[in-house]
Design a protein around this motif. Structure first.
Motif, PDB file in Angstrom:
ATOM      1  N   PRO A 145      48.838  15.871 -43.241  1.00 31.07           N
ATOM      2  CA  PRO A 145      49.050  16.018 -44.694  1.00 31.07           C
ATOM      3  C   PRO A 145      50.347  15.354 -45.178  1.00 31.07           C
ATOM      4  O   PRO A 145      50.527  15.169 -46.387  1.00 31.07           O
ATOM      5  N   PHE A 146      51.243  15.030 -44.244  1.00 36.69           N
ATOM      6  CA  PHE A 146      52.545  14.438 -44.623  1.00 36.69           C
ATOM      7  C   PHE A 146      52.636  12.972 -44.173  1.00 36.69           C
ATOM      8  O   PHE A 146      53.739  12.428 -44.031  1.00 36.69           O
ATOM      9  N   LYS A 147      51.471  12.392 -43.960  1.00 27.18           N
ATOM     10  CA  LYS A 147      51.381  11.033 -43.424  1.00 27.18           C
ATOM     11  C   LYS A 147      52.291  10.027 -44.132  1.00 27.18           C
ATOM     12  O   LYS A 147      52.926   9.183 -43.501  1.00 27.18           O
ATOM     13  N   ASP A 148      52.361  10.157 -45.445  1.00 27.96           N
ATOM     14  CA  ASP A 148      53.143   9.181 -46.215  1.00 27.96           C
ATOM     15  C   ASP A 148      54.640   9.322 -45.978  1.00 27.96           C
ATOM     16  O   ASP A 148      55.415   8.466 -46.408  1.00 27.96           O
ATOM     17  N   TRP A 149      55.047  10.404 -45.382  1.00 27.17           N
ATOM     18  CA  TRP A 149      56.477  10.628 -45.156  1.00 27.17           C
ATOM     19  C   TRP A 149      56.926  10.176 -43.760  1.00 27.17           C
ATOM     20  O   TRP A 149      58.101  10.302 -43.418  1.00 27.17           O
ATOM     21  N   ILE A 150      55.987   9.738 -42.956  1.00 31.56           N
ATOM     22  CA  ILE A 150      56.302   9.396 -41.548  1.00 31.56           C
ATOM     23  C   ILE A 150      55.816   7.976 -41.280  1.00 31.56           C
ATOM     24  O   ILE A 150      54.645   7.666 -41.487  1.00 31.56           O
ATOM     25  N   VAL A 151      56.694   7.118 -40.792  1.00 33.23           N
ATOM     26  CA  VAL A 151      56.293   5.718 -40.583  1.00 33.23           C
ATOM     27  C   VAL A 151      55.711   5.490 -39.190  1.00 33.23           C
ATOM     28  O   VAL A 151      54.859   4.618 -39.003  1.00 33.23           O
ATOM     29  N   ALA A 152      56.173   6.269 -38.209  1.00 38.20           N
ATOM     30  CA  ALA A 152      55.764   6.005 -36.815  1.00 38.20           C
ATOM     31  C   ALA A 152      55.816   7.287 -36.000  1.00 38.20           C
ATOM     32  O   ALA A 152      56.452   8.270 -36.411  1.00 38.20           O
ATOM     33  N   VAL A 153      55.167   7.256 -34.851  1.00 38.55           N
ATOM     34  CA  VAL A 153      55.346   8.345 -33.883  1.00 38.55           C
ATOM     35  C   VAL A 153      56.059   7.793 -32.651  1.00 38.55           C
ATOM     36  O   VAL A 153      55.946   6.598 -32.333  1.00 38.55           O
ATOM     37  N   GLY A 154      56.785   8.688 -31.972  1.00 31.96           N
ATOM     38  CA  GLY A 154      57.545   8.298 -30.783  1.00 31.96           C
ATOM     39  C   GLY A 154      57.388   9.334 -29.687  1.00 31.96           C
ATOM     40  O   GLY A 154      56.645  10.326 -29.832  1.00 31.96           O
ATOM     41  N   LEU A 155      58.082   9.108 -28.580  1.00 29.62           N
ATOM     42  CA  LEU A 155      57.981   9.980 -27.404  1.00 29.62           C
ATOM     43  C   LEU A 155      59.389  10.174 -26.851  1.00 29.62           C
ATOM     44  O   LEU A 155      60.070   9.179 -26.564  1.00 29.62           O
ATOM     45  N   ASP A 156      59.819  11.449 -26.753  1.00 31.56           N
ATOM     46  CA  ASP A 156      61.181  11.668 -26.240  1.00 31.56           C
ATOM     47  C   ASP A 156      61.215  12.901 -25.345  1.00 31.56           C
ATOM     48  O   ASP A 156      60.180  13.385 -24.904  1.00 31.56           O
ATOM     49  N   SER A 157      62.427  13.377 -25.066  1.00 30.74           N
ATOM     50  CA  SER A 157      62.708  14.496 -24.166  1.00 30.74           C
ATOM     51  C   SER A 157      62.700  14.020 -22.700  1.00 30.74           C
ATOM     52  O   SER A 157      62.745  12.823 -22.440  1.00 30.74           O
ATOM     53  N   SER A 158      62.596  14.980 -21.802  1.00 30.59           N
ATOM     54  CA  SER A 158      62.810  14.743 -20.370  1.00 30.59           C
ATOM     55  C   SER A 158      61.876  13.654 -19.824  1.00 30.59           C
ATOM     56  O   SER A 158      60.663  13.845 -19.788  1.00 30.59           O
ATOM     57  N   GLU A 159      62.437  12.532 -19.362  1.00 23.08           N
ATOM     58  CA  GLU A 159      61.582  11.374 -19.071  1.00 23.08           C
ATOM     59  C   GLU A 159      60.941  11.392 -17.678  1.00 23.08           C
ATOM     60  O   GLU A 159      59.718  11.252 -17.554  1.00 23.08           O
ATOM     61  N   VAL A 160      61.785  11.593 -16.647  1.00 20.65           N
ATOM     62  CA  VAL A 160      61.267  11.449 -15.280  1.00 20.65           C
ATOM     63  C   VAL A 160      60.216  12.532 -14.996  1.00 20.65           C
ATOM     64  O   VAL A 160      60.427  13.713 -15.273  1.00 20.65           O
ATOM     65  N   GLY A 161      59.071  12.096 -14.481  1.00 23.42           N
ATOM     66  CA  GLY A 161      57.970  13.038 -14.210  1.00 23.42           C
ATOM     67  C   GLY A 161      57.014  13.169 -15.387  1.00 23.42           C
ATOM     68  O   GLY A 161      56.009  13.880 -15.289  1.00 23.42           O
ATOM     69  N   HIS A 162      57.332  12.497 -16.508  1.00 24.15           N
ATOM     70  CA  HIS A 162      56.454  12.575 -17.694  1.00 24.15           C
ATOM     71  C   HIS A 162      56.152  11.166 -18.199  1.00 24.15           C
ATOM     72  O   HIS A 162      56.672  10.730 -19.232  1.00 24.15           O
ATOM     73  N   PRO A 163      55.307  10.441 -17.468  1.00 26.04           N
ATOM     74  CA  PRO A 163      55.052   9.032 -17.810  1.00 26.04           C
ATOM     75  C   PRO A 163      54.325   8.883 -19.147  1.00 26.04           C
ATOM     76  O   PRO A 163      53.546   9.770 -19.533  1.00 26.04           O
ATOM     77  N   PRO A 164      54.558   7.775 -19.824  1.00 27.02           N
ATOM     78  CA  PRO A 164      53.902   7.545 -21.126  1.00 27.02           C
ATOM     79  C   PRO A 164      52.389   7.663 -21.081  1.00 27.02           C
ATOM     80  O   PRO A 164      51.773   8.147 -22.035  1.00 27.02           O
ATOM     81  N   GLU A 165      51.757   7.256 -19.965  1.00 27.44           N
ATOM     82  CA  GLU A 165      50.278   7.261 -19.920  1.00 27.44           C
ATOM     83  C   GLU A 165      49.689   8.647 -20.173  1.00 27.44           C
ATOM     84  O   GLU A 165      48.557   8.772 -20.605  1.00 27.44           O
ATOM     85  N   LYS A 166      50.511   9.691 -19.947  1.00 32.17           N
ATOM     86  CA  LYS A 166      50.066  11.068 -20.220  1.00 32.17           C
ATOM     87  C   LYS A 166      49.705  11.247 -21.698  1.00 32.17           C
ATOM     88  O   LYS A 166      48.958  12.159 -22.051  1.00 32.17           O
ATOM     89  N   PHE A 167      50.207  10.357 -22.562  1.00 37.70           N
ATOM     90  CA  PHE A 167      50.023  10.515 -24.011  1.00 37.70           C
ATOM     91  C   PHE A 167      49.155   9.423 -24.631  1.00 37.70           C
ATOM     92  O   PHE A 167      49.204   9.185 -25.834  1.00 37.70           O
ATOM     93  N   THR A 168      48.329   8.795 -23.789  1.00 37.52           N
ATOM     94  CA  THR A 168      47.518   7.676 -24.277  1.00 37.52           C
ATOM     95  C   THR A 168      46.602   8.096 -25.439  1.00 37.52           C
ATOM     96  O   THR A 168      46.516   7.409 -26.457  1.00 37.52           O
ATOM     97  N   LYS A 169      45.937   9.259 -25.276  1.00 36.07           N
ATOM     98  CA  LYS A 169      44.966   9.683 -26.301  1.00 36.07           C
ATOM     99  C   LYS A 169      45.645   9.956 -27.649  1.00 36.07           C
ATOM    100  O   LYS A 169      45.177   9.515 -28.690  1.00 36.07           O
ATOM    101  N   VAL A 170      46.750  10.665 -27.600  1.00 34.43           N
ATOM    102  CA  VAL A 170      47.393  11.038 -28.867  1.00 34.43           C
ATOM    103  C   VAL A 170      47.986   9.801 -29.558  1.00 34.43           C
ATOM    104  O   VAL A 170      47.950   9.681 -30.793  1.00 34.43           O
ATOM    105  N   PHE A 171      48.456   8.844 -28.767  1.00 31.75           N
ATOM    106  CA  PHE A 171      48.959   7.614 -29.394  1.00 31.75           C
ATOM    107  C   PHE A 171      47.799   6.798 -29.979  1.00 31.75           C
ATOM    108  O   PHE A 171      47.949   6.184 -31.034  1.00 31.75           O
ATOM    109  N   ASP A 172      46.643   6.802 -29.292  1.00 31.46           N
ATOM    110  CA  ASP A 172      45.456   6.119 -29.853  1.00 31.46           C
ATOM    111  C   ASP A 172      45.114   6.721 -31.218  1.00 31.46           C
ATOM    112  O   ASP A 172      44.894   6.005 -32.194  1.00 31.46           O
TER     113      ASP A 172
END
Ligand code: ADE
Ligand code: ZN
Length: 425
Positions: free
Chosen positions: A243-270
């Motif tokens: 509902p707030f789409k117009d207020w957000i330009v992009a999505v990102g990925l942060d917090s504890s990196e090691v052990g949490h590879p980006p591929e874990k979030f493929t679906k949500v980024f799609d």
């Protein structure tokens, strides 16, 4: 077209009088006969630079051919900067119009405001004073920082708290001549404590609108998913954001990196891309080059946040350079979180020498001992950067920003005007 800063960048056709002598008959003809030809024009300007002429005189001499073009003006300015062996005064760095692309709004929570919000919300902090909080800011790694960061955010409860936090950052940013900022926020760090998504984003958004109107600083918002939580939680967060789409330009990925590879979030980024969001991801801060590959190939990001470990993989470095993927590098953060022992040991120059589009950013300025200007001052000093390097780094940030071409051009023109007006300082 993306700008890439290289500490030893060579501009086409900027080799001066020598070049004029070596001209082919066709080039010579072009040189002698206006109308305007950029190749010839650069040679002519370089001759004048070599003869010691100032940027302002050069800019007015552009009128010779009655055709002024911004790219040409920029070329001339860059050439001039390259020829300046003068030291870089702090005032030059303080005053240069800047953009910031990697700042966690929750990481701008200064201890003074933390105490104020704790008092306002009737919460107890595990510290007795502001000084005690600052003394606790010694970190062994990313994880040890994140513990304090998530503890700090607990004072953010009401919409007004998010509003005040964002106003304070944008005011500080404006005082450092940041003209445009893209801010991360971590909704799950709040919704997980029972704070409504609406409360968080409304407070931040209204501060952004007010800062634009009162201070003239432009900003956009990037929503990060916490990678140490599940992909289901990220999907639920994306749902809350729609509902707030117009207020957000992009999505990102942060917090504890090691052990949490980006591929874990493929679906949500799609899904996020299908909904029209741009994508970025923290990768290669503490994590291996493989995580940067995954961010590019699985999450299809437009920029990599940090990315400094890419240098360990020559193929990856070449890919980032070839595709012009910007890195949002955060030098003071990297030292505080022990990615590098000191700013002197930072690989920023190597990244530039590999032709990467590097930008400078503050990450979590309240925790890492400095905002954007302090980051620039630290790298300039430690790595002995020249005016040309500073100019290119700043220019990269505007080029890498999620702005329209027209918006970028307006900021780039402002940057070039600053350069030409400050050549003697
Ligand atoms: N969240 C806030 N700061 C961060 C950082 N430097 N890396 C990963 N996640 C973060
Ligand atoms: Zn970050």
């Amino acid at each position: 077209m993306r700008a890439v800063a290289r500490s030893s960048q060579t501009l086409p056709g900027s080799r001066g009088a020598r070049h004029t002598q070596n001209q082919t008959p066709t080039q010579k003809k072009m040189h002698d006969t206006c109308p305007f030809n950029p190749f010839v024009e650069r040679i002519r300007i370089q001759e004048k630079i070599d003869a010691g002429e100032k940027t302002s005189a050069l800019l007015s001499s552009l009128g010779d051919c009655k055709r002024k073009t911004p790219p040409l003006a920029r070329t001339i300015i860059i050439s001039t900067l390259k020829n300046q062996k003068k030291p870089v005064p702090e005032a030059f760095i303080e005053g240069i119009p800047k953009a910031e692309l990697h700042i966690h709004i929750e990481g701008s929570l200064e201890p003074e405001l933390m105490f104020e919000l704790a008092r306002r919300n009737g919460l107890r902090l595990p510290f007795t004073s502001v000084d005690e909080v600052r003394e606790a800011y010694e970190f062994a790694d990313l994880q040890s920082f994140l513990q304090l960061y998530y503890q700090g955010v607990r004072v953010l409860v009401n919409e007004r708290d998010f509003y005040d936090l964002t106003c304070a950052y944008l005011k500080k940013a404006r005082s450092q001549n940041i003209r445009y900022s893209e801010m991360f926020f971590d909704p799950q760090a709040h919704t997980g404590r029972g704070i409504a998504f609406d409360t968080v984003i409304s407070g931040i958004h209204h501060a952004m609108l007010d800062a634009k109107q009162r201070l003239g600083i432009s900003s956009k918002l990037v929503m990060c998913f916490l990678r140490d939580l599940s992909e289901e939680s990220a999907i639920a967060t994306l749902q809350q954001a729609l509902p707030f789409k117009d207020w957000i330009v992009a999505v990102g990925l942060d917090s504890s990196e090691v052990g949490h590879p980006p591929e874990k979030f493929t679906k949500v980024f799609d899904k996020a891309r299908e909904e029209g969001f741009l994508t970025v991801a923290h990768a290669g801060e503490e994590g291996p080059p493989e995580y940067v590959w995954q961010a590019l190939d699985r999450l299809k990001v437009s920029r990599i946040d940090h990315g400094v470990r890419c240098i360990e993989d020559p193929d990856l470095t070449a890919r980032l350079a070839a595709d012009g993927i910007p890195l949002t590098v955060c030098p003071l953060s990297n030292v505080k979180l022990r990615v590098f022992e000191s700013v002197e040991q930072h690989n920023l120059k190597q990244l530039l020498d590999h032709g990467l589009c590097v930008t400078i950013n503050s990450d979590d300025p309240a925790y890492f001992g400095g905002y954007l200007t302090e980051n620039f001052l630290a790298v300039q000093k430690a790595l002995r950067l020249g005016r040309h390097d500073i100019y290119c780094l700043v220019r990269n940030s505007f080029q890498a920003a999620f702005l329209s071409l027209d918006e970028k051009q307006t900021f780039l023109d402002e940057l070039d005007n600053y350069i030409s007006q400050n050549e003697d300082k």
